[in-house]
Each structure stands twice: as C-alpha cells, then as structure tokens.
Design an enzyme around this catalytic site. Structure first.
Site, PDB file in Angstrom:
ATOM      1  N   LEU A 103      -5.312   8.667   5.872  1.00  0.00           N
ATOM      2  CA  LEU A 103      -5.439   7.289   6.333  1.00  0.00           C
ATOM      3  C   LEU A 103      -4.038   6.697   6.326  1.00  0.00           C
ATOM      4  O   LEU A 103      -3.328   6.801   5.319  1.00  0.00           O
ATOM      5  CB  LEU A 103      -6.362   6.475   5.424  1.00  0.00           C
ATOM      6  CG  LEU A 103      -7.845   6.867   5.406  1.00  0.00           C
ATOM      7  CD1 LEU A 103      -8.611   5.971   4.439  1.00  0.00           C
ATOM      8  CD2 LEU A 103      -8.454   6.779   6.797  1.00  0.00           C
ATOM      9  N   ASP A 104      -3.621   6.071   7.420  1.00  0.00           N
ATOM     10  CA  ASP A 104      -2.251   5.577   7.472  1.00  0.00           C
ATOM     11  C   ASP A 104      -2.051   4.384   6.541  1.00  0.00           C
ATOM     12  O   ASP A 104      -2.995   3.850   5.957  1.00  0.00           O
ATOM     13  CB  ASP A 104      -1.825   5.266   8.915  1.00  0.00           C
ATOM     14  CG  ASP A 104      -2.664   4.173   9.559  1.00  0.00           C
ATOM     15  OD1 ASP A 104      -2.919   3.150   8.895  1.00  0.00           O
ATOM     16  OD2 ASP A 104      -3.055   4.332  10.729  1.00  0.00           O
ATOM     17  N   TRP A 105      -0.817   3.967   6.418  1.00  0.00           N
ATOM     18  CA  TRP A 105      -0.391   2.965   5.437  1.00  0.00           C
ATOM     19  C   TRP A 105      -1.255   1.702   5.492  1.00  0.00           C
ATOM     20  O   TRP A 105      -1.666   1.169   4.456  1.00  0.00           O
ATOM     21  CB  TRP A 105       1.073   2.632   5.689  1.00  0.00           C
ATOM     22  CG  TRP A 105       1.669   1.638   4.745  1.00  0.00           C
ATOM     23  CD1 TRP A 105       2.114   1.872   3.485  1.00  0.00           C
ATOM     24  CD2 TRP A 105       1.914   0.249   5.003  1.00  0.00           C
ATOM     25  NE1 TRP A 105       2.623   0.710   2.927  1.00  0.00           N
ATOM     26  CE2 TRP A 105       2.506  -0.299   3.845  1.00  0.00           C
ATOM     27  CE3 TRP A 105       1.683  -0.576   6.101  1.00  0.00           C
ATOM     28  CZ2 TRP A 105       2.881  -1.644   3.756  1.00  0.00           C
ATOM     29  CZ3 TRP A 105       2.056  -1.911   6.011  1.00  0.00           C
ATOM     30  CH2 TRP A 105       2.630  -2.429   4.848  1.00  0.00           C
ATOM     31  N   THR A 107      -4.303   1.282   6.835  1.00  0.00           N
ATOM     32  CA  THR A 107      -5.744   1.487   6.939  1.00  0.00           C
ATOM     33  C   THR A 107      -6.361   1.602   5.554  1.00  0.00           C
ATOM     34  O   THR A 107      -5.801   2.220   4.662  1.00  0.00           O
ATOM     35  CB  THR A 107      -6.051   2.760   7.749  1.00  0.00           C
ATOM     36  OG1 THR A 107      -5.492   2.612   9.067  1.00  0.00           O
ATOM     37  CG2 THR A 107      -7.548   2.978   7.884  1.00  0.00           C
TER      38      THR A 107
END
Length: 243
Positions: A103-105, A107
C-alpha cells in the site's frame, strides 16, 4: 530437490516473485557461490542458502498478521531515509515477517504481513484471482460511461487492466466515493485507473482482502489471524500451513 525461489519463500524471505528479484540481483548464494539462475534447484537438507550474507532456514512458526495501515507509513521492512514504516507498528511480533503486496504512502487499510512465502505468492499472483476491494474518494461526479471503462479495462502505461468490479457508494458535495475490486497488484493501480478517467484519487483505503474484512480493527491496530481466517481471506476452504 526444490526450486531456489520457492525454498526462499518458505523460509520467509518474501513472496516467490520477490525472491526471484533477489536471485537476479545477485543477493543469493548457494554453498558460497552467487546464483542468478531462476531455474536453480537445491536440496534443503544438504545445501546452504544465504541471502544478503545470512544463512536462511525454514521458519518453524508461521504467523499471519492483519494490519489496518494508517496513511503516511511506507510498506517496507527497512528504509534508508528512516521514514515511518508499517513494521514500526508491530510492537509484540517476535517472528520476522514481511508485507504481502504494497500500500503506498498515502493509502490506508488492510495489509497482510507474514513469514509464509507460499501464501504470499497465492495472494499476489493474478492467476489466483484473490480480490482486493478499495474505497476511493475522487473529485466530481463519475458518470456511467466512466464506470464502464473501469469495469471493462483501462489502458495504462504497463498494459490494459483486467476487468474490475466498480460501483458508486455515495456522493459528498462535489466528490464521489467509489468501491473498486481488483485481483491484480500493479503499482498504484487504483490511483492510475481513476486518474485515467479524469478523477484522480483524493483518499484511498483498502477495505477487503479476499473474503476478509477488518471491520473491528482501528487504524494502526493489527491482529494475528487464525487458519480459519486465512481460508476466509483466500475465499476458499482448504489452505494448509506447512508443518
């Protein structure tokens, strides 16, 4: 005899796909020799496998952790820039685990961490079609044609996406919440899909992994999963942990 990347995954180094990357990068030795061939087979009983200079062995205790990731945490085990990472939230985990997927920063939402590389392979490889559901807040009103574009496939710079399950959840003034379910795991895929139809994501959270939701998990909290919950996660009733 066993394929090197499969053995590494069983040892909890990472998913099979990630272990293949480590092999190709020259980070793996077998009996003291660097190995870069993905087809290499080893005998777990006699061969000595090293990753980044450390001998690896199969983990005795497999653990499965479901975390409700907060935003502004990165999904990595280590970070050279010393940014907040998801591993910092696991305050009472003794085993060495790794995040499954990313999960990106910005999200938030459900993230699995484990030392079971075979399970990680099942969850991340698109051929197993394990669904992940996201709720995305986007600007403007999303019309039926745009929803259909998401459902049938969006052309991105790395190819067309597989069909997604998409529906409107609600509107908030001039913004719309969408529910988007996919079984691929491309980098920032939901964000790129929404941007491609002219509605860049404002807020994004993952609310379901397979058949598992984290309704009772507050942001930043985690729990250890049972075998029954793992089967629910996979949407099937027969996953067996290796002894």
């Amino acid at each position: 005899m066993e394929r090197l990347q499969k053995y590494m995954a069983q040892c909890g180094v990472g998913s099979r796909r990630k272990c293949e990357e480590y092999i190709e990068a020259g980070s793996v030795k077998v009996n003291g020799e660097v190995v870069r061939e993905l087809g290499t087979k080893i005998d777990p009983e006699t061969d000595i496998v090293e990753y980044q200079g450390r001998v690896i062995k199969q983990e005795e205790n497999k653990v499965y952790i479901l975390l409700n990731k907060p935003p502004k945490y990165i999904t990595t085990v280590q970070d050279e820039m010393d940014r907040p990472k998801v591993m910092d939230l696991l305050t009472d985990v003794q085993e060495r685990v790794f995040p499954v997927g990313r999960l990106d920063w910005g999200t938030e939402g459900l993230l699995l961490l484990t030392n079971d590389g075979e399970l990680a392979h099942i969850l991340t490889h698109p051929s197993f079609k394990v669904e992940k559901e996201y709720h995305a807040l986007v600007p403007g009103k999303v019309d039926d044609h745009q929803l259909e574009q998401l459902r049938t496939g969006i052309m991105l710079d790395d190819g067309i996406t597989h069909p997604a399950k998409v529906k409107r959840l609600k509107t908030e003034g001039k913004k719309t919440w969408l529910a988007i379910s996919i079984h691929e795991g491309r980098n920032r895929q939901v964000r790129r899909m929404c941007a491609a139809i002219g509605h860049p994501v404002i807020q994004l959270k993952r609310v379901r992994l397979g058949g598992l939701t984290g309704d009772k998990l507050k942001v930043g909290e985690y729990k250890f999963l049972t075998e029954e919950e793992i089967n629910l996660l996979l949407g099937k009733g027969g996953y067996k942990k290796e002894k």
